[in-house]
Design an enzyme around this catalytic site. Sequence first.
Site, PDB file in Angstrom:
ATOM      1  N   ASP A 263      -3.256   7.878  -0.774  1.00  0.00           N
ATOM      2  CA  ASP A 263      -2.766   6.782  -1.581  1.00  0.00           C
ATOM      3  C   ASP A 263      -3.879   5.739  -1.788  1.00  0.00           C
ATOM      4  O   ASP A 263      -4.579   5.200  -0.175  1.00  0.00           O
ATOM      5  CB  ASP A 263      -1.121   6.538  -1.364  1.00  0.00           C
ATOM      6  CG  ASP A 263      -0.644   5.562  -2.326  1.00  0.00           C
ATOM      7  OD1 ASP A 263      -1.154   5.233  -3.090  1.00  0.00           O
ATOM      8  OD2 ASP A 263       0.532   5.526  -2.829  1.00  0.00           O
TER       9      ASP A 263
HETATM   10  C1  BGC Z   1       0.590   4.187  -5.637  1.00  0.00           C
HETATM   11  C2  BGC Z   1       0.588   4.808  -6.125  1.00  0.00           C
HETATM   12  C3  BGC Z   1      -0.805   5.255  -7.207  1.00  0.00           C
HETATM   13  C4  BGC Z   1      -2.036   4.473  -6.361  1.00  0.00           C
HETATM   14  C5  BGC Z   1      -2.930   3.798  -7.744  1.00  0.00           C
HETATM   15  C6  BGC Z   1      -0.274   3.004  -5.435  1.00  0.00           C
HETATM   16  O1  BGC Z   1      -0.773   1.675  -4.862  1.00  0.00           O
HETATM   17  O2  BGC Z   1       1.396   3.761  -4.384  1.00  0.00           O
HETATM   18  O3  BGC Z   1       1.750   5.619  -6.737  1.00  0.00           O
HETATM   19  O4  BGC Z   1      -1.421   6.354  -7.945  1.00  0.00           O
HETATM   20  O5  BGC Z   1      -1.499   3.077  -6.126  1.00  0.00           O
HETATM   21  O6  BGC Z   1      -3.012   2.786  -8.372  1.00  0.00           O
END
Ligand code: BGC
Length: 733
Positions: A263
């Site tokens: 993530d």
């Molecule tokens: C979130 C994800 C997301 C990623 C990219 C993160 O902060 O937890 O769900 O896909 O950012 O934007």
Amino acid sequence: MREQELIKLLDDMSIMEKIGELNQIPGEYYKETMTATGENTTLNFPKELIKTIGSALNVSDPELIVKIQKEHIENHPHHIPMLFMLDIIHGLDTTFPIPLAQGCSFDPELVKTLSSAAAKEACVSGLHVTFSPMVDLCRDARWGRVMESSGEDTYLNSVMAKAAVEGYQGKDLTEEGTISSCVKHFAAYGAVEGGREYASVDISERNLREYYLPPYKAACDAGSGMLMTSFNTIGGIPSTANKHIMKDILRDEWNYDGVVITDYGSLSNMESHGISEKDDVLSEYAINATVDIEMCIGRYYQGLQKLINEGKISEKQIDDAVLRILKLKNRLGLFENPYRFANSEKAKEICRSKKMMETAYKAVNQTSVLLKNEDKSLPLKKDEKIAFIGPFLDSHDLLGGWPGNLKYRSEDKSVLDIIENDYPDNHYLFAKGCEMLGSEEPMLKRRKLPFEENQNARNEKIDKAIEVAQKADKVVMLLGEHPRVGGEITSKVDIRIPKIQQELFDAVSKVNENVIVVLFNHRPLDITEISGKAKSILDVWFPGSMGAKGIVDMLFGINSPTGRLSMSFPYGVGQEPIYYGLLPTDHSTQVSDTFVTGYIDCPLEPLYSFGEGLTYTDFEYSDFSLNKKTLAENETLTVSVNVKNIGQRDGYETVQLYFRDVFASVSRPTKQLIRFEKVFIKKGETKEVLFYLTTEDFKFYNFDMNYDYEPGEIKIFVGHDSRTNECKSIELM
Ligand code: BGC
């Protein structure tokens, strides 16, 4: 490209090229420099890494994507194209109802249609991967991210996960209109303690495997090109370092060969988790857990280089990861067609087209849940004198948390626009009543959101609302959460509507007893007080680009709401986490009926339970039967039930089948969804609904953690929702 050619390509690549594949660059880089080779002012990525970078996040302009890709291929020693990724959570330019609402449709075909529509817009915009579906099982409404999932039930989540992957990816990822999905967040992010964002998870292996993992597995089995790790720790081990869930379960047990990405910052977050501040230590954990790409932060390349130089990891580990990425690029047809279907002219035709808007419109009533409808106050009759009151009346933003393209946040029609244009009539009265938020909201300290500061203005708006409410036969109140208080970092301990709106509701419901509430929300809210006073409650969640038209037509009965709750509504926040089918426990069998589980000041059951929802007609169930009394392996049990539409309109009924394993070597839920079917039944018509089950359906992680069924009694429940007590028994042999 054939697999042999991919392997040959891999053999030819330098270690730096390989490490480049394992890193992702934030799109801001290109927006700032407008060139893939320009000076990087904001990031820590060295030029030689950028030259071989494998992917970028957050670029969605087709022209820019083509430009970046072109330069990249020219500069890359092996001309390997990049992947472009973006979060397309409920649509890109056209926004559809939030995923939690999509779960309420109980209609995998709808989820597939919406995901496929989102993929079409994304594909023509030059994108290759969406960070969706999010399939974290959610049982605590305090957690802001529940809006991204399809709710509290393992089976429903699994069915919807599969549907979303099939919708995004189509049959063949080389085809126009498709993109790769990336299922997230692996694993059990929905089980964070107290609903606190980024908090830890402590979960038993049985609970994890039985209830939390199946939706991710369903997405992987459906062929999801990618999977994302989660921010949480599980039993103290950050997911991004978690060899057990990633290597043992995902790769070895499930044979998942897709690409795993961290993530955003979850590798780096291991430092916050107190694991290490060293890039190489963090990277070693991640690569050993078979994590392929680090999203955007740029610590993986530092760490991996050091680890290779010191011989702490093998080049084979890197090769395996790179090969998975090359395979995905190949699956998307990027080697033959690096620009795929990016086409800015066509994008203008496809994105937010009439057809897309129709798709968005049709989703509104299918995802809205009619929680209550006393005296059949809905649908409205055109000749009634109706007052429309509330801060959502003139709001142009019904998209809710995380729409794809922020530029359309306030471009759509409001409920007021629709009534004035499509239902012109001087019977209707309007009053905004209040702003969405008052100055007393504690969340304003953390979030910059507009709010009402002036007490006089506040009083005047309420007075006007009271005035119009007094003149009306019925009042429709449009109330709810702020459209930007859903998604990441929106966890809350107060899950009631904002105080300013509650004041408005109290004032209006004092002068008019026919109040209908249209509720906008990202999560189940504590609406116990509202529910006690309102005649009807129509939960529209955040309904998307065509929300206003969808809602107004539904209020006037052009369409009927057909959604069912994908997540239970609590009596109060103190009941969270709450869900149907808790494990059975109390002392009543041994002691007396006094010693029962639950609270002394609140029922055990939620206010509105999973599966609940009304529509504008009624149904009657009869002739529930099982075709056998015993069920052995390789046999099929047929469950049948007749459902009659006994109301005045045609309608949809979602027939739900649950089961309970009465005695087992481990405690089993009091009820568990096992099948459902949404059927259209004409007024006066009866339909026979059939379900087929085998012993496979009753397998669970038993006392010895073997996945199997156990002989003995199974109760099969059928009915309208998870509260049904209509049951018959079958003996597993
Ligand atoms: C979130 C994800 C997301 C990623 C990219 C993160 O902060 O937890 O769900 O896909 O950012 O934007």
